[in-house]
Design a protein around this motif. Sequence first.
Motif, PDB file in Angstrom:
ATOM      1  N   UNK A 105     -10.272   6.267 -10.022  1.00  0.00           N
ATOM      2  CA  UNK A 105     -10.181   5.409 -11.212  1.00  0.00           C
ATOM      3  C   UNK A 105      -9.588   4.048 -10.845  1.00  0.00           C
ATOM      4  N   UNK A 106     -10.125   3.003 -11.473  1.00  0.00           N
ATOM      5  CA  UNK A 106      -9.700   1.659 -11.120  1.00  0.00           C
ATOM      6  C   UNK A 106     -10.566   1.056 -10.036  1.00  0.00           C
ATOM      7  N   UNK A 107     -11.621   1.797  -9.634  1.00  0.00           N
ATOM      8  CA  UNK A 107     -12.588   1.328  -8.648  1.00  0.00           C
ATOM      9  C   UNK A 107     -11.956   1.077  -7.283  1.00  0.00           C
ATOM     10  N   UNK A 108     -11.131   2.024  -6.835  1.00  0.00           N
ATOM     11  CA  UNK A 108     -10.636   2.022  -5.460  1.00  0.00           C
ATOM     12  C   UNK A 108     -11.529   2.944  -4.625  1.00  0.00           C
ATOM     13  N   UNK A 109     -11.765   2.566  -3.376  1.00  0.00           N
ATOM     14  CA  UNK A 109     -12.553   3.390  -2.462  1.00  0.00           C
ATOM     15  C   UNK A 109     -11.722   3.694  -1.225  1.00  0.00           C
ATOM     16  N   UNK A 110     -11.809   4.935  -0.758  1.00  0.00           N
ATOM     17  CA  UNK A 110     -11.069   5.340   0.437  1.00  0.00           C
ATOM     18  C   UNK A 110     -11.960   6.182   1.333  1.00  0.00           C
ATOM     19  N   UNK A 111     -11.890   5.935   2.642  1.00  0.00           N
ATOM     20  CA  UNK A 111     -12.624   6.735   3.613  1.00  0.00           C
ATOM     21  C   UNK A 111     -11.638   7.526   4.442  1.00  0.00           C
TER      22      UNK A 111
END
Length: 413
Positions: free
Chosen positions: A29-35
């Motif tokens: 939520x909040x448009x965070x991306x994690x790899x």
Amino acid sequence: MTALPTAETITCMDVLLRDVKVGTIVRTPGDFSAFSLDPAYRATGGVPILSLSLRSASGGLRKDARPVSGALPPFFANLLPEDHLRAAMERHHAGNVRPGNDFDLLAALGVDLPGAVRVLPSDGQASVATRTTDGPRKVRFSLAGVQMKLSVMKNTGKGGGLTLPLGDGEGQYIAKFPSTAFPGVSENEFANLALAEAIGMNVPERELLSRDQFEGIPEEFDTLAEGQVLLVRRFDRTANGRRVHIEDFAQIFGLYPARKYDGAAFHDIASVLNVAISSFAALEFVRRLTLSAVMGNGDMHLKNWSLIYPGAGDTPALAPIYDTLSTVPYIPSDGLALSLGGERSFKALGPARWKAFANRARLPEPAVLKAVAETVHRIDKHWWTLPERDVVPPSVLERIDAHVRTMVQILTD
């Protein structure tokens, strides 16, 4: 009827290198991306190699990076098209992909990306509608860069021709379409690639075709420009369709596409090649740099140099040369895309600049200067009688020739 899923609904995707799961991308939520790397892949030490950017100074794998706000991590952002090509792909997937949203676009195109990477929804379901309920199938491949181009396949049987691939990863060729802004750009690149091959460089197969040999090209990708289409065989696909992994130097340096012109200098690329592959690879890079300088190519930025990982994918090599053309016919004041020995102006690339480059790249000066001199000699020997010159529009060829004469004199004095 059950509604078809859209890219916006996807929150978690598996990253595969060929058939090996290497990690997961999560959207929060909040448009965070994690790899994050998969534990089993981390246990291998990172083989097959996804990216040199994941390697720490000690040679092991880095810790997982922090989440990124409003964007994908740089490695994945560099897999997506840019500018006009991206806008065309977003229009093509309108309703499934929100404009400007990297995660959405990767979810839509992840089945056929550059190299051997695939990015698929973690639940195994289709990420977006591959066809509308009453319309044609949507194309689902990504090609990095800004020029209008498509991944295509050759039809077999009577009639032949070229068309969009019907299945994932079936594109054997990249079709690069003519441009209204840059007349003769396909013919220009075709001749430059032929020259590169004539002087002994590793160049993919290519040919020039008329537009009427293509079938089913979506209107979003039609430039409506006069000229021929350049068809280049994809070196990240084998003859039997096997994916071969590649990564460009924006990915290697962990930089976003917006920094492809200023995120590093040419000596940084040479240093990586010298350490990761060999001094021979670094000197081949010098030869290609010399070709760019002599022919007036001001667009060899970080994304136009790549490593390739053949075989088991555990050892990098310098990828074949690509996107090589002369930009000076269109931008007379153009210079190098990156700094060489602290300079970008073509006409300032005398011996002092190459010596500075050699020292910063930690390469021996004599070897660098010899590679430059030999390449200039080969270009001067082959360019003037190259058969492929005949396809270049006279006004474009005249400007290329004037630049070549100037640079040959500068680099041989």
